[in-house]
Write a protein that holds these residues in place. Structure first.
Motif, PDB file in Angstrom:
ATOM      1  N   GLY A   1      -4.277   9.306 -15.198  1.00  0.00           N
ATOM      2  CA  GLY A   1      -4.979   8.329 -16.072  1.00  0.00           C
ATOM      3  C   GLY A   1      -5.730   7.125 -15.504  1.00  0.00           C
ATOM      4  O   GLY A   1      -6.334   6.552 -16.147  1.00  0.00           O
ATOM      5  N   LEU A   2      -5.457   7.215 -13.960  1.00  0.00           N
ATOM      6  CA  LEU A   2      -6.599   6.131 -13.473  1.00  0.00           C
ATOM      7  C   LEU A   2      -7.932   6.888 -13.075  1.00  0.00           C
ATOM      8  O   LEU A   2      -7.896   8.208 -12.809  1.00  0.00           O
TER       9      LEU A   2
ATOM     10  N   HIS B   1     -19.516  19.866  -2.367  1.00  0.00           N
ATOM     11  CA  HIS B   1     -19.564  19.734  -3.784  1.00  0.00           C
ATOM     12  C   HIS B   1     -18.632  18.636  -4.221  1.00  0.00           C
ATOM     13  O   HIS B   1     -18.995  18.428  -5.569  1.00  0.00           O
ATOM     14  N   HIS B   2     -17.643  18.623  -3.799  1.00  0.00           N
ATOM     15  CA  HIS B   2     -16.486  17.539  -4.224  1.00  0.00           C
ATOM     16  C   HIS B   2     -17.074  16.067  -3.988  1.00  0.00           C
ATOM     17  O   HIS B   2     -16.560  15.079  -4.861  1.00  0.00           O
ATOM     18  N   ARG B   3     -17.739  15.595  -3.132  1.00  0.00           N
ATOM     19  CA  ARG B   3     -18.027  14.328  -2.734  1.00  0.00           C
ATOM     20  C   ARG B   3     -19.194  13.652  -3.890  1.00  0.00           C
ATOM     21  O   ARG B   3     -19.999  14.645  -4.401  1.00  0.00           O
ATOM     22  N   GLY B   4     -18.857  12.534  -4.015  1.00  0.00           N
ATOM     23  CA  GLY B   4     -19.376  12.034  -5.323  1.00  0.00           C
ATOM     24  C   GLY B   4     -18.964  12.381  -6.950  1.00  0.00           C
ATOM     25  O   GLY B   4     -19.358  11.710  -7.835  1.00  0.00           O
ATOM     26  N   LEU B   5     -17.746  13.208  -6.913  1.00  0.00           N
ATOM     27  CA  LEU B   5     -17.316  13.446  -8.317  1.00  0.00           C
ATOM     28  C   LEU B   5     -16.484  12.363  -8.710  1.00  0.00           C
ATOM     29  O   LEU B   5     -15.942  11.513  -8.147  1.00  0.00           O
ATOM     30  N   SER B   6     -16.724  12.255  -9.829  1.00  0.00           N
ATOM     31  CA  SER B   6     -15.819  10.969 -10.468  1.00  0.00           C
ATOM     32  C   SER B   6     -15.337  11.264 -11.942  1.00  0.00           C
ATOM     33  O   SER B   6     -15.845  12.132 -12.581  1.00  0.00           O
ATOM     34  N   GLY B   7     -14.320  10.625 -12.444  1.00  0.00           N
ATOM     35  CA  GLY B   7     -13.446  10.822 -13.576  1.00  0.00           C
ATOM     36  C   GLY B   7     -12.252  10.294 -13.731  1.00  0.00           C
ATOM     37  O   GLY B   7     -11.959   9.339 -12.789  1.00  0.00           O
TER      38      GLY B   7
END
Length: 94
Positions: free
Chosen positions: A14-15, A26-32
């Motif tokens: 939930g955070l 490819h994972h760097r910078g992913l947010s959600g």
């Protein structure tokens, strides 16, 4: 109350999260938003669907409900969530 000192002894689902560092570029910078957690992975709902990010070799910035931003080295989270929560709770008590 969840804070930077006790974040590892709390539920992370939930955070909001940002992958600030990862061995996979490819994972760097992913947010959600964290929607699931296993021993080795965090499942994050992004604008491009659900991404599974390995905890090991990744660094995360987690936004706490208090709007505090906390950076966590994923290697310290490589445990089943229920074991991680209990382990850090015991350390806090002693």
């Amino acid at each position: 109350m969840i804070s930077s000192q006790n974040v590892l002894s709390h539920e992370l689902i939930g955070l909001d999260i940002l992958v600030s560092g990862a061995s996979n570029p490819h994972h760097r910078g992913l947010s959600g938003t964290i929607i699931d957690e296993t021993k080795n992975l965090l499942a994050v709902e992004t604008s491009h669907g659900v991404k599974r990010i390995p905890k090991m070799h990744s660094t995360f910035q987690v936004l706490l409900p208090s709007r505090e931003l906390v950076e966590i080295d994923g290697s310290v989270m490589v445990l089943a969530p229920e074991r991680r929560i209990n382990l850090h709770e015991k350390k806090r008590i002693t």
